[in-house]
Design a protein around this motif. Structure first.
Motif, PDB file in Angstrom:
ATOM      1  N   THR B  55       0.557  -1.185  -0.263  1.00 24.16           N
ATOM      2  CA  THR B  55      -0.153   0.303  -0.132  1.00 24.16           C
ATOM      3  C   THR B  55       0.314   1.531   0.211  1.00 24.16           C
ATOM      4  O   THR B  55       0.215   2.256  -0.691  1.00 24.16           O
ATOM      5  CB  THR B  55      -1.185   0.079   1.139  1.00 24.16           C
ATOM      6  OG1 THR B  55      -1.621  -1.498   1.370  1.00 24.16           O
ATOM      7  CG2 THR B  55      -1.411   1.071   1.418  1.00 24.16           C
ATOM      8  N   THR B  56       1.689   1.134   0.308  1.00 21.20           N
ATOM      9  CA  THR B  56       2.893   2.725   1.101  1.00 21.20           C
ATOM     10  C   THR B  56       3.215   2.477  -0.837  1.00 21.20           C
ATOM     11  O   THR B  56       3.326   3.916  -0.919  1.00 21.20           O
ATOM     12  CB  THR B  56       4.109   1.858   1.639  1.00 21.20           C
ATOM     13  OG1 THR B  56       3.711   1.842   2.537  1.00 21.20           O
ATOM     14  CG2 THR B  56       4.896   3.017   2.071  1.00 21.20           C
ATOM     15  N   LEU B  57       4.089   2.167  -1.391  1.00 16.44           N
ATOM     16  CA  LEU B  57       4.383   1.361  -2.734  1.00 16.44           C
ATOM     17  C   LEU B  57       3.451   2.072  -3.047  1.00 16.44           C
ATOM     18  O   LEU B  57       3.311   3.571  -4.329  1.00 16.44           O
ATOM     19  CB  LEU B  57       4.377   0.468  -3.240  1.00 16.44           C
ATOM     20  CG  LEU B  57       5.491   0.641  -4.482  1.00 16.44           C
ATOM     21  CD1 LEU B  57       6.395   2.236  -4.007  1.00 16.44           C
ATOM     22  CD2 LEU B  57       5.986  -0.925  -5.007  1.00 16.44           C
ATOM     23  N   MET B  58       1.913   1.788  -3.748  1.00 16.99           N
ATOM     24  CA  MET B  58       1.109   2.770  -4.384  1.00 16.99           C
ATOM     25  C   MET B  58       0.587   3.975  -4.030  1.00 16.99           C
ATOM     26  O   MET B  58       0.016   4.824  -4.816  1.00 16.99           O
ATOM     27  CB  MET B  58      -0.368   1.509  -4.140  1.00 16.99           C
ATOM     28  CG  MET B  58      -0.434   0.642  -4.110  1.00 16.99           C
ATOM     29  SD  MET B  58      -1.591   0.074  -6.097  1.00 16.99           S
ATOM     30  CE  MET B  58      -1.116  -0.959  -5.850  1.00 16.99           C
ATOM     31  N   ARG B  59       0.490   4.159  -2.587  1.00 16.76           N
ATOM     32  CA  ARG B  59       0.604   5.837  -2.291  1.00 16.76           C
ATOM     33  C   ARG B  59       1.877   6.941  -3.105  1.00 16.76           C
ATOM     34  O   ARG B  59       1.279   7.815  -2.841  1.00 16.76           O
ATOM     35  CB  ARG B  59       0.404   5.640  -0.695  1.00 16.76           C
ATOM     36  CG  ARG B  59      -1.436   4.901  -0.571  1.00 16.76           C
ATOM     37  CD  ARG B  59      -1.049   5.150   0.680  1.00 16.76           C
ATOM     38  NE  ARG B  59      -1.179   6.031   1.742  1.00 16.76           N
ATOM     39  CZ  ARG B  59      -2.447   6.701   1.505  1.00 16.76           C
ATOM     40  NH1 ARG B  59      -3.550   6.624   1.295  1.00 16.76           N
ATOM     41  NH2 ARG B  59      -2.694   8.037   1.837  1.00 16.76           N
ATOM     42  N   LEU B  60       3.107   5.931  -2.369  1.00 18.87           N
ATOM     43  CA  LEU B  60       3.888   6.366  -3.177  1.00 18.87           C
ATOM     44  C   LEU B  60       3.634   7.139  -4.836  1.00 18.87           C
ATOM     45  O   LEU B  60       3.476   7.885  -5.328  1.00 18.87           O
ATOM     46  CB  LEU B  60       5.470   6.127  -2.619  1.00 18.87           C
ATOM     47  CG  LEU B  60       5.494   6.116  -1.765  1.00 18.87           C
ATOM     48  CD1 LEU B  60       7.088   5.353  -1.142  1.00 18.87           C
ATOM     49  CD2 LEU B  60       6.338   7.815  -1.268  1.00 18.87           C
ATOM     50  N   ILE B  61       3.005   6.438  -5.645  1.00 20.49           N
ATOM     51  CA  ILE B  61       2.941   6.240  -7.250  1.00 20.49           C
ATOM     52  C   ILE B  61       2.079   7.501  -7.291  1.00 20.49           C
ATOM     53  O   ILE B  61       2.024   7.914  -8.315  1.00 20.49           O
ATOM     54  CB  ILE B  61       2.899   5.175  -7.582  1.00 20.49           C
ATOM     55  CG1 ILE B  61       3.739   3.997  -7.491  1.00 20.49           C
ATOM     56  CG2 ILE B  61       2.710   5.426  -9.066  1.00 20.49           C
ATOM     57  CD1 ILE B  61       3.779   2.220  -7.716  1.00 20.49           C
ATOM     58  N   ALA B  62       0.948   7.564  -6.536  1.00 18.38           N
ATOM     59  CA  ALA B  62      -0.256   7.916  -6.647  1.00 18.38           C
ATOM     60  C   ALA B  62       0.272   9.438  -6.186  1.00 18.38           C
ATOM     61  O   ALA B  62      -1.148  10.622  -6.129  1.00 18.38           O
ATOM     62  CB  ALA B  62      -1.319   7.698  -6.001  1.00 18.38           C
ATOM     63  N   GLY B  63       1.078   9.549  -5.550  1.00 17.36           N
ATOM     64  CA  GLY B  63       1.638  10.851  -4.843  1.00 17.36           C
ATOM     65  C   GLY B  63       1.201  11.241  -3.696  1.00 17.36           C
ATOM     66  O   GLY B  63       0.815  12.670  -3.559  1.00 17.36           O
ATOM     67  N   LEU B  64       0.603  10.598  -2.969  1.00 17.68           N
ATOM     68  CA  LEU B  64      -0.562  10.943  -1.974  1.00 17.68           C
ATOM     69  C   LEU B  64       0.664  10.453  -0.111  1.00 17.68           C
ATOM     70  O   LEU B  64       0.452  11.529   0.508  1.00 17.68           O
ATOM     71  CB  LEU B  64      -1.405   9.745  -0.922  1.00 17.68           C
ATOM     72  CG  LEU B  64      -2.283   9.629  -2.770  1.00 17.68           C
ATOM     73  CD1 LEU B  64      -3.522   8.534  -2.102  1.00 17.68           C
ATOM     74  CD2 LEU B  64      -3.530  10.697  -2.948  1.00 17.68           C
ATOM     75  N   PHE B  75       5.005   7.119 -16.756  1.00 25.19           N
ATOM     76  CA  PHE B  75       5.224   7.004 -17.977  1.00 25.19           C
ATOM     77  C   PHE B  75       5.892   8.965 -17.897  1.00 25.19           C
ATOM     78  O   PHE B  75       4.971   9.840 -19.327  1.00 25.19           O
ATOM     79  CB  PHE B  75       3.613   7.530 -18.513  1.00 25.19           C
ATOM     80  CG  PHE B  75       3.179   6.697 -18.672  1.00 25.19           C
ATOM     81  CD1 PHE B  75       3.054   5.599 -19.490  1.00 25.19           C
ATOM     82  CD2 PHE B  75       2.165   6.434 -17.793  1.00 25.19           C
ATOM     83  CE1 PHE B  75       1.690   4.421 -19.614  1.00 25.19           C
ATOM     84  CE2 PHE B  75       1.116   5.606 -17.950  1.00 25.19           C
ATOM     85  CZ  PHE B  75       1.706   4.485 -18.806  1.00 25.19           C
ATOM     86  N   GLY B  76       7.250   8.275 -17.565  1.00 25.04           N
ATOM     87  CA  GLY B  76       8.397   9.541 -17.846  1.00 25.04           C
ATOM     88  C   GLY B  76       8.068  10.702 -16.988  1.00 25.04           C
ATOM     89  O   GLY B  76       9.243  11.944 -16.762  1.00 25.04           O
ATOM     90  N   THR B  77       6.664  10.420 -16.282  1.00 26.07           N
ATOM     91  CA  THR B  77       6.612  12.134 -15.637  1.00 26.07           C
ATOM     92  C   THR B  77       7.008  11.474 -13.837  1.00 26.07           C
ATOM     93  O   THR B  77       6.334  10.813 -13.652  1.00 26.07           O
ATOM     94  CB  THR B  77       4.879  12.211 -15.677  1.00 26.07           C
ATOM     95  OG1 THR B  77       5.087  12.414 -17.676  1.00 26.07           O
ATOM     96  CG2 THR B  77       5.443  13.923 -14.902  1.00 26.07           C
ATOM     97  N   ASP B  78       7.756  12.712 -13.342  1.00 29.65           N
ATOM     98  CA  ASP B  78       8.304  12.353 -12.372  1.00 29.65           C
ATOM     99  C   ASP B  78       7.539  12.498 -10.816  1.00 29.65           C
ATOM    100  O   ASP B  78       6.936  13.983 -11.292  1.00 29.65           O
ATOM    101  CB  ASP B  78       9.482  13.135 -12.063  1.00 29.65           C
ATOM    102  CG  ASP B  78      10.706  13.169 -10.748  1.00 29.65           C
ATOM    103  OD1 ASP B  78      10.836  12.041 -10.261  1.00 29.65           O
ATOM    104  OD2 ASP B  78       9.832  13.488  -9.390  1.00 29.65           O
ATOM    105  N   VAL B  79       7.113  12.131  -9.905  1.00 27.91           N
ATOM    106  CA  VAL B  79       6.048  11.922  -9.058  1.00 27.91           C
ATOM    107  C   VAL B  79       5.499  12.965  -8.960  1.00 27.91           C
ATOM    108  O   VAL B  79       4.684  13.688  -8.277  1.00 27.91           O
ATOM    109  CB  VAL B  79       5.395  10.338  -8.348  1.00 27.91           C
ATOM    110  CG1 VAL B  79       4.407  11.300  -7.372  1.00 27.91           C
ATOM    111  CG2 VAL B  79       4.896   9.600  -9.798  1.00 27.91           C
ATOM    112  N   GLY B  80       7.618  13.584  -7.931  1.00 26.99           N
ATOM    113  CA  GLY B  80       7.587  14.280  -7.092  1.00 26.99           C
ATOM    114  C   GLY B  80       7.985  15.216  -7.567  1.00 26.99           C
ATOM    115  O   GLY B  80       6.664  16.459  -7.014  1.00 26.99           O
TER     116      GLY B  80
END
Lengths: 369, 590
Positions: B55-64, B75-80
């Motif tokens: 879940t932590t990984l999911m939330r990191l990917i979602a930018g939460l 897709f090449g766009t940095d979440v941070g």
């Protein structure tokens, strides 16, 4: 069986002492409320801002103004020279009273006729308005008596000599602070008992405990004892603070005071357990506790006299343990009551404790036992 | 400007990501330097037990959440750097999707369409497609709160997909869902990827779902311990999996013997046989368990789980000592008759029958399973058997007692381990053990002896003074079992005992349970893990409060055997039973 009960009680105290949030509930709200009620809550009015519209502008009228300005109850904030601003000042709550001295004041006094003085008060808060009128009439009465004494006028036909028993200076703290003993003991006991079962239900420990050979009655006792012990300790702390810090006299017997406190906490514990056995979550328990707490304080005579309530509501207060606890605690603080005078509240609270604890036990059994 | 760091064929690039959480005074590393990539247009499975960091990984990917170290690009766009742009490309369905239970299916869809800003003109076509895909068409006016668990999950997925994303994040969409709905959810996911070219990252704790993914990321305790195609995982185990039979040896005795045999990596009971995984390079003929004669090994295809266990064993080999089997507990002599009898048991909540006229019998010393999805009525049955809930009608006896009607002392015969951790979290381990020992009426030297037994047997000595809720999941579970066994009960109730724990902890747990059963303890267990049914001597399958079938796992699987499906799994058996039962479960759930 005693070993099991002891284990339950030890567990309960361990859970409270190891949980930071529970510790806060025990210490935080009582401390805050003690300070708030002890220092802030008072039925007296001090430094009521008032304006003077002295149309007489004489030595005598200035004496009367000085009587007001010199009293601890009043504080002069404005002097008016025309009646137009009176409305304005009261509207904006700059002053709560205007003292309007008639131009004929000195003349009538010297002629031995009743001298007209008008007091205009802000009637939006009827309670304060009445108090202000009372203070103003006290000052004017004593000024008239002083005038009559020195100038040989006829004294009033009957003279009022007030004497307040048990609270000679009518210090309202002596009334409020003993009430806090009951109020805070109720808050803390209700929260400790009411939330503990709901917390266990949320955590699943309640089922785990019900599966053991412990009977519902054991669990009711195991939950009540810590509530009783904590309530008594909390009550003791506030009694000490009331007597030693706020200097409220404690004239009655401690045995009677603690009998009343014990019965009261037992009744409140029963109510807390009833709320607890009906609530599935801590949130529901908290709501339930407040749903009980707010009316129980209003219907207790803590701030507003029960005698002023409509008859039906007065009957309702008979169900409220805090009503009786207040009688016992206030009596024990300010007078030295005998057991016989306290028997009615004692028996009422005993009945309430038995009924509420039994109902809680029955609800436990029905809900989950 | 979005940073173009990778070729567009990558959906996700995760580089050296670490994320820690501070809980009370402890720091938990949820993700520990994870580096990986996923391909666009594929279903990527994020597989691992609870607390693996999924879940932590999911939330990191979602930018939460923000990583403590490392970076993630979608897709090449940095979440941070550009979380809003990333959030525009993805849809995230959390484990508990926020359906409004007081709104109808249609109103929920409208709400999410409004929130996602889907133009009104596009809605009818999109709704029709989603409702068709999820099979929710007949239920558009039903309140979401009145849907079954599987339907809620499908509605959640439909709401997530209102605006088709490029990357779909699904956090444990299939947990606790009945096998039929689970299969349908997977069909929707497959359809999306194949049909719409969407990329999907799906997390799950069910190891058997790995085979349905195109590629797999295997997480354990915050570390990535394996990546690749599911075939890669099983290929590594080729030639190492066998089914063992030994004439004259009961399966549990055989499994116990094999578990301690050199050369065996893993052994577990599967139906009437014992499934073995051998160490790499080990010849089947070299397996010689002590005291077992006539052992025959037949090869069986490797499973994803075999590889996971192999990887975990390699990681933990240093401390690999297996706990000694339980010493014979002085359980009460078994009484005559069945350990648990249930006849025509019914429980109604208002008009809703949570348990509907069920009957079964459990013999002494048997491991008996109640198998079914969430909401099938397992826990309600359990609570009635434990005396926590009164039955509406019917007859039940545990060890000869109806626990609602008899004295509380009768409850001393049973041990109970709840689904979620339900001991006193604020108390230390030893304080919990002391409390439950006293609650069960143990005293004096006997109490002291049992407490030290529990500390020793469950290897809790080092944690005796630790606060319970700070313990790792596996230790909490051991402690819960220790408390349930404190008073040496004759009947043990286990409610979803191993959900979410890693395969090694699950094996250790079942080793203890098997040892108990051998000593004559009756074990009643509920589970929604279909393969956990293999451990049971006897089981019933429940759905919609009724028993669909009962028997041994072997007999249930045999009944489901068809020409098209020569070797059905427990899940296949379950699904064929659902299909065979006259009422379709989806339409019944109200």
């Amino acid at each position: 069986m005693l070993a099991r009960l002891l284990a339950l009680v030890i567990k309960e105290f361990l859970a409270i002492s190891r949980d930071a949030k529970s510790r806060v509930v025990l210490i935080g709200p009582p401390l805050i409320q003690l300070v708030v009620f002890g220092y802030a809550a008072s039925f007296e009015l001090n430094h009521v801002p008032f304006a003077v519209y002295d149309q007489d502008q004489s030595a005598l009228s200035r004496d009367l103004v000085a009587d007001f300005a010199g009293s601890p109850s009043f504080q002069q904030v404005a002097v008016l020279h025309s009646p137009e601003r009176i409305q304005n000042l009261i509207n904006s709550r700059t002053v709560e009273m205007v003292l309007d001295i008639d131009p004929r004041y000195t003349r009538d006094l010297l002629l031995g006729r009743p001298a007209p003085v008008q007091v205009i008060v802000d009637g939006r808060n009827s309670n304060t308005a009445l108090l202000i009128l009372g203070y103003a009439s006290d000052i004017i009465t004593s000024a008239s008596q002083a005038w009559a004494a020195t100038h040989g006028g006829a004294p009033p036909p009957a003279r009022l000599v007030p004497r307040a028993l048990y609270n000679p200076t009518l210090d309202s703290h002596w009334f409020i602070i003993p009430g806090i003993v009951a109020l805070l003991t109720q808050v803390v006991t209700l929260l400790v008992v009411g939330l503990s079962v709901a917390r266990e239900r949320e955590a699943g420990t309640f089922d785990q405990t019900l599966i053991t050979p412990l009977r519902p009655i054991d669990i009711v006792i195991g939950k009540s004892l810590p509530g009783l012990i904590i309530g008594i300790l909390e009550g003791t702390a506030i009694i000490l603070a009331a007597h030693l810090w706020f200097a409220v006299p404690l004239l009655g017997s401690l045995a009677l005071l603690y009998t009343g406190l014990f019965l009261f906490i037992a009744a409140v514990t029963g109510i807390g357990l009833m709320i607890s056995s009906l609530a599935a979550t801590q949130q529901q328990a908290l709501l339930g506790a407040f749903l009980f707490m707010v009316p129980s304080i209003i219907l207790s005579g803590f701030a507003t006299p029960i005698a002023n309530m409509p008859p039906l509501v007065q009957d309702l207060t008979l169900l409220n343990p805090m009503r009786y606890a207040l009688v016992v605690i206030r009596d024990c603080f300010l007078e030295n009551p005998s057991l016989t005078t306290l028997l009615p509240p004692f028996s009422a609270m005993t009945a309430q404790a038995i009924i509420s604890l039994a109902t809680a036990g029955w609800l436990f059994h029905k809900r989950a036992g | 400007m979005p940073l173009r760091t990778e070729s567009p064929a990558k959906a996700l690039v995760i580089s050296n990501v670490t994320r820690r959480f501070r809980v009370a005074r402890r720091v938990i590393t949820a993700l520990d330097h994870v580096t990986t990539q996923t391909s666009a247009g594929l279903v990527t499975g994020l597989i691992g037990p609870d607390a693996a960091g999924k879940t932590t990984l999911m939330r990191l990917i979602a930018g939460l959440l923000r990583p403590d170290e490392g970076a993630i690009s979608v897709f090449g766009t940095d979440v941070g750097a550009n979380p809003l742009a990333v959030q525009g490309m993805i849809s995230y369905m959390p484990q508990h999707f926020g359906l409004y239970e007081d709104l109808s299916v249609r109103e929920n869809l409208d709400l999410y369409a409004d929130l996602q800003g889907v133009p009104a003109a596009e809605r009818p076509a999109r709704y029709a497609e989603l409702l068709h895909m999820t099979g929710l068409h007949p239920f558009t006016s039903r309140l979401a709160g009145r849907l079954s668990g599987g339907m809620k999950q499908k509605l959640g997925l439909a709401c997530t997909l209102i605006r088709p994303p490029r990357l779909l994040l699904l956090d444990e969409p299939t947990v606790g869902v009945d096998p039929v709905s689970r299969r349908e959810l997977w069909q929707i996911v497959d359809h999306l990827v194949r049909g719409a070219g969407m990329s999907v990252l799906l997390s799950t704790a069910y190891l058997d779902e790995a085979a349905r993914c195109d590629e797999v990321l295997l997480l354990h305790e915050g570390q990535l311990i394996g990546t690749g195609k599911p075939e890669d995982f099983t290929r590594a185990m080729q030639g190492r999996s066998f089914l063992a039979h030994a004439a004259g040896s009961p399966k549990r005795a055989l499994q116990t013997a094999l578990a301690s045999t050199p050369g065996v990596t893993d052994s577990l009971i599967q139906g009437e046989a014992v499934r073995l995984v051998l160490e790499a390079g080990m010849a089947p003929a070299a397996i010689q368990p002590a005291g077992i004669a006539g052992l025959t090994l037949s090869p069986t295809p490797p499973r994803f789980e075999d590889r996971f266990v192999d990887l975990l064993r390699a990681k933990t080999s240093a401390r690999g000592a297996t706990p000694a089997p339980l010493p014979p507990a002085a359980t009460a002599a078994p009484r005559a008759g069945a350990a648990i009898e249930v006849a025509h048991l019914t429980k109604r909540f208002g008009a809703f029958a949570a348990v509907d006229d069920i009957s079964f019998t459990v013999q002494h010393g048997e491991i008996f399973g109640l198998l079914g999805a969430n909401g099938a009525g397992k826990s309600t049955t359990f609570r009635m058997l434990c005396g926590l809930l009164p039955a509406t009608s019917g007859h039940l006896r545990v060890d000869g007692f109806d626990l609602r009607a008899t004295a509380a002392a009768a409850r001393g015969r049973l041990g109970y381990m709840a689904q979620k951790f339900s001991l006193y979290g604020d108390l230390s381990v030893i304080q919990n053990l002391r409390f439950f020992a006293s609650a069960y009426g143990l005293r004096g030297a006997h109490r002291t002896r049992r407490i030290s037994w529990a500390l020793r047997e469950f290897e809790l000595d080092d944690y005796a003074n630790a606060t319970s809720h700070d313990l790792p999941l596996g230790f909490k579970q051991r402690m819960a079992l220790a408390c349930a066994l404190m008073h040496e009960p004759g009947v043990l109730f286990l409610d979803e005992p191993t959900s979410g724990v890693d395969p090694l902890a699950r094996r250790e747990f079942w080793r203890r349970i098997n040892a108990l059963a051998d000593q004559g303890v009756t074990v009643l267990v509920t589970t929604h893990f279909m393969d956990e049914a293999e451990y049971c001597d006897h089981l019933v399958i429940m759905a919609q409060g009724r028993i669909l079938a009962s028997g041994t796992s072997e007999s249930l699987k045999t009944a489901a055997r068809t020409a098209a499906l020569p070797a059905p799994t427990m899940e296949d058996a379950f699904i064929s039973l659902i299909a065979a039962s006259s009422a379709k479960p989806e339409e019944q759930a109200a």
